[in-house]
Design an enzyme around this catalytic site. Sequence first.
Site, short mmCIF file in Angstrom:
data_model
loop_
_atom_site.label_atom_id
_atom_site.label_comp_id
_atom_site.label_asym_id
_atom_site.label_seq_id
_atom_site.Cartn_x
_atom_site.Cartn_y
_atom_site.Cartn_z
N LYS A 45 0.87 -1.19 0.00
CA LYS A 45 0.00 0.00 0.00
C LYS A 45 0.90 1.22 0.00
O LYS A 45 1.95 1.23 0.67
CB LYS A 45 -0.88 0.00 1.25
CG LYS A 45 -1.65 1.30 1.48
CD LYS A 45 -2.68 1.55 0.38
CE LYS A 45 -3.34 2.93 0.55
NZ LYS A 45 -4.26 3.23 -0.60
N CYS A 130 -2.40 9.56 -6.66
CA CYS A 130 -3.51 9.31 -5.74
C CYS A 130 -4.56 10.40 -5.94
O CYS A 130 -4.27 11.58 -5.78
CB CYS A 130 -3.04 9.31 -4.29
SG CYS A 130 -4.43 8.98 -3.17
O1 LIG Z 1 -7.52 6.55 -1.88
C1 LIG Z 1 -6.44 5.91 -1.95
O2 LIG Z 1 -5.76 5.54 -0.96
C2 LIG Z 1 -5.95 5.63 -3.33
N1 LIG Z 1 -6.91 5.20 -4.21
C3 LIG Z 1 -6.62 4.98 -5.55
O3 LIG Z 1 -7.49 4.59 -6.35
N2 LIG Z 1 -5.35 5.20 -5.99
C4 LIG Z 1 -4.36 5.61 -5.15
O4 LIG Z 1 -3.20 5.81 -5.61
C5 LIG Z 1 -4.67 5.84 -3.77
I1 LIG Z 1 -3.15 6.44 -2.49
#
Ligand SMILES: O=C(O)c1[nH]c(=O)[nH]c(=O)c1I
Length: 312
Positions: A45, A130
Amino acid sequence: MQLTADIQNYHFNHILLNAAGVMCQTSTELDAVLASEYTGAVVTKSATPLVRPGNPAPRYYELNNGLGTINSMGLPNEGFDYYMNYVSAKETYKPIFFSIAGLSKQENITMLHQLQDADFDGLIELNLSCPNVPGKPQTGYDFEATEQILTEAFAFFKKPLGVKLPPYFDIVHFDDIAAILNKFPLAFVNTINSIGNGLVIDQTTDTVVIKPKAGFGGIGGTLVKATALANVRALRDRLNTNIKIIGTGGVTTGRDVYDHILCGADLVEVGSQLAIEGITVFERLEKELTEILTKKGYHSLDDVRGQLKIIS
Ligand SMILES: O=C(O)c1[nH]c(=O)[nH]c(=O)c1I
Protein backbone atom coordinates in the site's frame (compact mmCIF):
# COMPACT_ATOMS: atom_id res chain seq x y z
CA MET A 1 4.88 -21.88 -21.07
CA GLN A 2 7.36 -19.08 -20.37
CA LEU A 3 5.48 -16.55 -18.24
CA THR A 4 8.45 -14.61 -16.85
CA ALA A 5 9.71 -11.03 -16.96
CA ASP A 6 12.67 -8.95 -15.79
CA ILE A 7 13.11 -5.40 -14.52
CA GLN A 8 16.81 -4.54 -14.28
CA ASN A 9 18.31 -7.37 -12.23
CA TYR A 10 15.00 -8.46 -10.71
CA HIS A 11 13.50 -11.62 -12.19
CA PHE A 12 9.80 -12.45 -12.02
CA ASN A 13 8.71 -16.08 -12.40
CA HIS A 14 5.10 -14.97 -12.86
CA ILE A 15 3.92 -11.65 -14.31
CA LEU A 16 0.89 -11.06 -12.09
CA LEU A 17 0.80 -9.14 -8.83
CA ASN A 18 -1.59 -6.95 -6.84
CA ALA A 19 -2.13 -3.27 -7.59
CA ALA A 20 -0.98 -0.97 -4.79
CA GLY A 21 -3.87 -0.39 -2.44
CA VAL A 22 -5.45 -3.81 -2.81
CA MET A 23 -4.62 -6.68 -0.40
CA CYS A 24 -1.41 -4.96 0.72
CA GLN A 25 -2.03 -2.71 3.73
CA THR A 26 -1.07 -5.20 6.47
CA SER A 27 1.66 -7.84 6.74
CA THR A 28 -1.03 -10.54 6.67
CA GLU A 29 -2.29 -9.28 3.32
CA LEU A 30 1.21 -8.82 1.91
CA ASP A 31 2.12 -12.37 3.01
CA ALA A 32 -1.00 -13.74 1.28
CA VAL A 33 -0.04 -12.18 -2.05
CA LEU A 34 3.55 -13.39 -1.73
CA ALA A 35 2.40 -16.89 -0.75
CA SER A 36 0.31 -17.33 -3.89
CA GLU A 37 1.94 -19.71 -6.38
CA TYR A 38 0.67 -17.46 -9.18
CA THR A 39 2.14 -14.07 -8.23
CA GLY A 40 5.56 -12.88 -9.30
CA ALA A 41 5.86 -10.10 -6.74
CA VAL A 42 3.94 -7.91 -4.31
CA VAL A 43 3.51 -4.15 -3.99
CA THR A 44 2.82 -2.43 -0.67
CA LYS A 45 0.00 0.00 0.00
CA SER A 46 1.37 3.46 -0.78
CA ALA A 47 3.07 4.67 2.39
CA THR A 48 3.10 8.12 3.98
CA PRO A 49 5.64 9.05 6.67
CA LEU A 50 3.07 8.60 9.44
CA VAL A 51 0.13 6.25 9.96
CA ARG A 52 -3.08 7.46 8.29
CA PRO A 53 -6.65 6.31 9.00
CA GLY A 54 -7.79 7.57 5.61
CA ASN A 55 -11.17 8.97 4.65
CA PRO A 56 -14.47 8.25 6.46
CA ALA A 57 -16.47 5.20 5.33
CA PRO A 58 -18.26 4.24 3.17
CA ARG A 59 -15.21 4.83 0.98
CA TYR A 60 -15.21 1.77 -1.31
CA TYR A 61 -18.03 0.29 -3.41
CA GLU A 62 -18.35 -2.52 -5.97
CA LEU A 63 -20.80 -1.81 -8.73
CA ASN A 64 -23.53 -4.47 -8.64
CA ASN A 65 -23.13 -5.09 -12.37
CA GLY A 66 -19.59 -6.32 -11.68
CA LEU A 67 -18.20 -3.75 -14.09
CA GLY A 68 -16.06 -1.90 -11.63
CA THR A 69 -15.32 -0.23 -8.33
CA ILE A 70 -15.16 3.26 -6.94
CA ASN A 71 -12.90 4.22 -4.02
CA SER A 72 -11.92 7.24 -2.04
CA MET A 73 -9.83 5.49 0.61
CA GLY A 74 -7.78 8.60 1.31
CA LEU A 75 -4.38 6.95 1.63
CA PRO A 76 -4.99 4.83 4.75
CA ASN A 77 -1.74 3.04 5.60
CA GLU A 78 0.34 1.79 8.51
CA GLY A 79 3.07 4.37 7.98
CA PHE A 80 6.47 4.22 6.32
CA ASP A 81 8.30 2.47 9.19
CA TYR A 82 5.78 -0.39 9.24
CA TYR A 83 6.45 -1.23 5.60
CA MET A 84 10.19 -0.71 6.02
CA ASN A 85 10.15 -3.21 8.90
CA TYR A 86 8.10 -5.62 6.80
CA VAL A 87 10.36 -5.57 3.75
CA SER A 88 13.52 -5.66 5.89
CA ALA A 89 12.43 -8.77 7.77
CA LYS A 90 10.78 -10.56 4.85
CA GLU A 91 12.50 -13.70 3.57
CA THR A 92 11.28 -14.10 0.00
CA TYR A 93 12.76 -14.80 -3.42
CA LYS A 94 9.99 -12.73 -5.01
CA PRO A 95 10.78 -9.05 -5.63
CA ILE A 96 8.93 -6.53 -3.48
CA PHE A 97 7.75 -3.12 -4.72
CA PHE A 98 7.72 -0.49 -1.97
CA SER A 99 5.10 2.14 -2.86
CA ILE A 100 5.28 5.67 -1.44
CA ALA A 101 2.83 8.55 -1.72
CA GLY A 102 3.96 11.53 0.28
CA LEU A 103 1.56 14.45 0.70
CA SER A 104 4.29 16.81 -0.50
CA LYS A 105 7.46 16.71 -2.57
CA GLN A 106 9.47 16.97 0.62
CA GLU A 107 7.75 13.96 2.17
CA ASN A 108 8.56 11.90 -0.92
CA ILE A 109 12.18 13.07 -0.97
CA THR A 110 12.56 12.23 2.72
CA MET A 111 11.14 8.72 2.24
CA LEU A 112 13.38 8.19 -0.80
CA HIS A 113 16.46 9.14 1.26
CA GLN A 114 15.39 6.64 3.92
CA LEU A 115 14.90 3.95 1.27
CA GLN A 116 18.24 4.77 -0.33
CA ASP A 117 20.03 4.47 3.02
CA ALA A 118 18.19 1.31 4.14
CA ASP A 119 19.40 -2.19 3.30
CA PHE A 120 16.12 -2.74 1.43
CA ASP A 121 16.76 -4.75 -1.73
CA GLY A 122 13.72 -4.19 -3.90
CA LEU A 123 12.01 -1.77 -6.27
CA ILE A 124 10.42 1.54 -5.31
CA GLU A 125 7.17 2.84 -6.81
CA LEU A 126 6.65 6.59 -6.48
CA ASN A 127 2.89 7.09 -6.59
CA LEU A 128 2.20 10.31 -8.48
CA SER A 129 -1.50 9.63 -8.93
CA CYS A 130 -3.51 9.31 -5.74
CA PRO A 131 -6.82 11.01 -6.60
CA ASN A 132 -8.41 10.88 -3.17
CA VAL A 133 -6.59 13.13 -0.72
CA PRO A 134 -8.89 16.16 -0.43
CA GLY A 135 -7.12 19.30 -1.55
CA LYS A 136 -4.18 17.40 -3.01
CA PRO A 137 -3.85 17.34 -6.82
CA GLN A 138 -2.49 14.33 -8.66
CA THR A 139 1.16 15.21 -9.28
CA GLY A 140 1.08 13.17 -12.50
CA TYR A 141 -1.21 15.81 -14.03
CA ASP A 142 1.30 18.57 -13.22
CA PHE A 143 4.14 17.99 -15.70
CA GLU A 144 6.47 20.58 -14.16
CA ALA A 145 6.02 19.12 -10.67
CA THR A 146 6.62 15.63 -12.05
CA GLU A 147 9.87 16.68 -13.72
CA GLN A 148 10.95 18.55 -10.59
CA ILE A 149 10.50 15.67 -8.17
CA LEU A 150 12.22 13.21 -10.52
CA THR A 151 15.14 15.62 -10.97
CA GLU A 152 15.54 15.92 -7.19
CA ALA A 153 15.08 12.17 -6.64
CA PHE A 154 17.63 11.05 -9.22
CA ALA A 155 20.20 13.46 -7.80
CA PHE A 156 20.74 10.90 -5.00
CA PHE A 157 18.53 7.84 -5.52
CA LYS A 158 20.38 4.86 -7.02
CA LYS A 159 17.96 1.97 -6.40
CA PRO A 160 15.38 0.79 -8.98
CA LEU A 161 12.73 3.55 -9.08
CA GLY A 162 9.49 3.66 -11.03
CA VAL A 163 6.43 5.88 -11.08
CA LYS A 164 2.67 5.10 -10.81
CA LEU A 165 0.89 7.36 -13.26
CA PRO A 166 -2.69 8.59 -13.59
CA PRO A 167 -4.45 7.86 -16.89
CA TYR A 168 -3.98 10.41 -19.67
CA PHE A 169 -6.64 11.08 -22.29
CA ASP A 170 -4.89 13.28 -24.85
CA ILE A 171 -2.20 12.27 -27.36
CA VAL A 172 -0.24 15.44 -26.61
CA HIS A 173 -0.24 14.49 -22.92
CA PHE A 174 1.21 11.06 -23.82
CA ASP A 175 3.94 12.92 -25.76
CA ASP A 176 4.61 15.37 -22.94
CA ILE A 177 4.77 12.90 -20.03
CA ALA A 178 6.90 10.45 -22.05
CA ALA A 179 9.35 13.23 -22.98
CA ILE A 180 9.77 14.01 -19.29
CA LEU A 181 10.10 10.39 -18.16
CA ASN A 182 12.68 9.63 -20.88
CA LYS A 183 15.03 12.15 -19.24
CA PHE A 184 15.45 9.85 -16.23
CA PRO A 185 16.89 6.35 -15.63
CA LEU A 186 13.56 4.95 -14.48
CA ALA A 187 13.34 1.20 -13.93
CA PHE A 188 9.64 1.11 -14.82
CA VAL A 189 6.43 3.02 -15.33
CA ASN A 190 3.18 1.66 -13.92
CA THR A 191 0.07 2.74 -15.76
CA ILE A 192 -2.80 3.30 -14.92
CA ASN A 193 -3.99 4.29 -11.49
CA SER A 194 -7.78 4.54 -11.04
CA ILE A 195 -9.58 7.06 -13.23
CA GLY A 196 -9.92 9.86 -10.71
CA ASN A 197 -13.09 11.53 -9.51
CA GLY A 198 -15.81 9.42 -11.03
CA LEU A 199 -19.32 9.37 -9.57
CA VAL A 200 -21.56 6.35 -8.89
CA ILE A 201 -25.22 6.58 -7.83
CA ASP A 202 -27.28 4.15 -5.75
CA GLN A 203 -30.45 3.77 -7.83
CA THR A 204 -32.73 2.94 -4.92
CA THR A 205 -31.79 5.95 -2.80
CA ASP A 206 -30.69 8.47 -5.43
CA THR A 207 -27.58 8.88 -3.32
CA VAL A 208 -23.88 8.67 -4.04
CA VAL A 209 -22.34 5.37 -2.87
CA ILE A 210 -19.26 6.70 -1.02
CA LYS A 211 -19.07 9.40 1.66
CA PRO A 212 -15.79 11.30 0.98
CA LYS A 213 -15.73 14.24 -1.44
CA ALA A 214 -19.52 14.15 -1.93
CA GLY A 215 -19.20 10.81 -3.67
CA PHE A 216 -16.31 11.49 -6.05
CA GLY A 217 -13.77 8.64 -6.23
CA GLY A 218 -11.33 6.67 -8.33
CA ILE A 219 -12.88 4.25 -10.83
CA GLY A 220 -11.39 0.79 -11.42
CA GLY A 221 -12.30 -2.53 -13.00
CA THR A 222 -13.75 -3.39 -16.41
CA LEU A 223 -14.93 0.20 -16.88
CA VAL A 224 -11.32 1.43 -17.20
CA LYS A 225 -9.87 -1.30 -19.47
CA ALA A 226 -9.88 0.69 -22.75
CA THR A 227 -8.14 3.63 -21.06
CA ALA A 228 -5.62 1.34 -19.36
CA LEU A 229 -4.68 -0.38 -22.63
CA ALA A 230 -4.33 2.97 -24.40
CA ASN A 231 -1.95 4.27 -21.73
CA VAL A 232 0.15 1.09 -21.76
CA ARG A 233 0.37 1.17 -25.57
CA ALA A 234 1.04 4.92 -25.83
CA LEU A 235 3.80 4.86 -23.21
CA ARG A 236 5.40 1.68 -24.57
CA ASP A 237 5.55 3.33 -27.99
CA ARG A 238 7.18 6.47 -26.53
CA LEU A 239 9.42 5.37 -23.64
CA ASN A 240 13.02 4.19 -23.88
CA THR A 241 13.10 0.39 -24.06
CA ASN A 242 15.05 0.18 -20.79
CA ILE A 243 12.05 1.63 -18.99
CA LYS A 244 9.81 -1.38 -18.42
CA ILE A 245 6.00 -1.12 -18.28
CA ILE A 246 3.68 -2.44 -15.59
CA GLY A 247 0.15 -2.61 -16.98
CA THR A 248 -2.67 -1.99 -14.52
CA GLY A 249 -6.37 -1.42 -15.04
CA GLY A 250 -9.40 -3.38 -16.20
CA VAL A 251 -7.94 -6.86 -15.67
CA THR A 252 -10.69 -9.37 -14.90
CA THR A 253 -9.89 -12.20 -17.34
CA GLY A 254 -6.88 -13.90 -18.91
CA ARG A 255 -7.73 -12.11 -22.15
CA ASP A 256 -7.33 -8.77 -20.34
CA VAL A 257 -3.87 -9.85 -19.19
CA TYR A 258 -3.07 -10.90 -22.76
CA ASP A 259 -4.25 -7.54 -24.12
CA HIS A 260 -2.01 -5.64 -21.68
CA ILE A 261 0.96 -7.70 -22.89
CA LEU A 262 0.00 -7.13 -26.54
CA CYS A 263 0.17 -3.39 -25.75
CA GLY A 264 3.65 -3.81 -24.29
CA ALA A 265 3.29 -4.60 -20.58
CA ASP A 266 6.06 -6.59 -18.87
CA LEU A 267 4.15 -7.16 -15.63
CA VAL A 268 0.39 -6.94 -15.10
CA GLU A 269 -1.36 -5.84 -11.91
CA VAL A 270 -4.79 -6.73 -10.63
CA GLY A 271 -6.68 -4.26 -8.42
CA SER A 272 -10.48 -4.22 -8.42
CA GLN A 273 -10.88 -7.86 -9.46
CA LEU A 274 -8.52 -8.95 -6.69
CA ALA A 275 -10.61 -6.98 -4.19
CA ILE A 276 -13.82 -8.53 -5.59
CA GLU A 277 -12.67 -12.15 -6.14
CA GLY A 278 -9.85 -12.63 -3.64
CA ILE A 279 -6.46 -14.28 -3.86
CA THR A 280 -7.65 -17.11 -6.14
CA VAL A 281 -8.00 -14.59 -8.98
CA PHE A 282 -4.30 -15.01 -9.78
CA GLU A 283 -4.61 -18.75 -10.47
CA ARG A 284 -7.68 -18.21 -12.68
CA LEU A 285 -6.02 -15.42 -14.65
CA GLU A 286 -2.82 -17.40 -15.24
CA LYS A 287 -4.77 -20.46 -16.37
CA GLU A 288 -6.92 -18.40 -18.76
CA LEU A 289 -3.82 -16.63 -20.12
CA THR A 290 -2.03 -19.95 -20.66
CA GLU A 291 -5.06 -21.32 -22.54
CA ILE A 292 -4.98 -18.36 -24.92
CA LEU A 293 -1.24 -18.64 -25.53
CA THR A 294 -1.50 -22.38 -26.13
CA LYS A 295 -4.42 -21.97 -28.55
CA LYS A 296 -2.40 -19.42 -30.50
CA GLY A 297 0.64 -21.69 -30.59
CA TYR A 298 2.83 -19.38 -28.49
CA HIS A 299 5.47 -20.68 -26.07
CA SER A 300 6.49 -17.43 -24.42
CA LEU A 301 5.14 -14.01 -23.57
CA ASP A 302 8.03 -12.68 -25.65
CA ASP A 303 6.06 -13.85 -28.70
CA VAL A 304 3.19 -11.54 -27.68
CA ARG A 305 4.68 -8.52 -25.91
CA GLY A 306 4.11 -5.34 -27.85
CA GLN A 307 2.80 -7.22 -30.90
CA LEU A 308 -0.55 -5.43 -31.16
CA LYS A 309 -1.30 -4.95 -34.82
CA ILE A 310 -2.83 -1.86 -36.39
CA ILE A 311 -4.92 -1.67 -39.53
CA SER A 312 -2.56 -0.60 -42.32
O1 LIG B 1 -7.52 6.55 -1.88
C1 LIG B 1 -6.44 5.91 -1.95
O2 LIG B 1 -5.76 5.54 -0.96
C2 LIG B 1 -5.95 5.63 -3.33
N1 LIG B 1 -6.91 5.20 -4.21
C3 LIG B 1 -6.62 4.98 -5.55
O3 LIG B 1 -7.49 4.59 -6.35
N2 LIG B 1 -5.35 5.20 -5.99
C4 LIG B 1 -4.36 5.61 -5.15
O4 LIG B 1 -3.20 5.81 -5.61
C5 LIG B 1 -4.67 5.84 -3.77
I1 LIG B 1 -3.15 6.44 -2.49
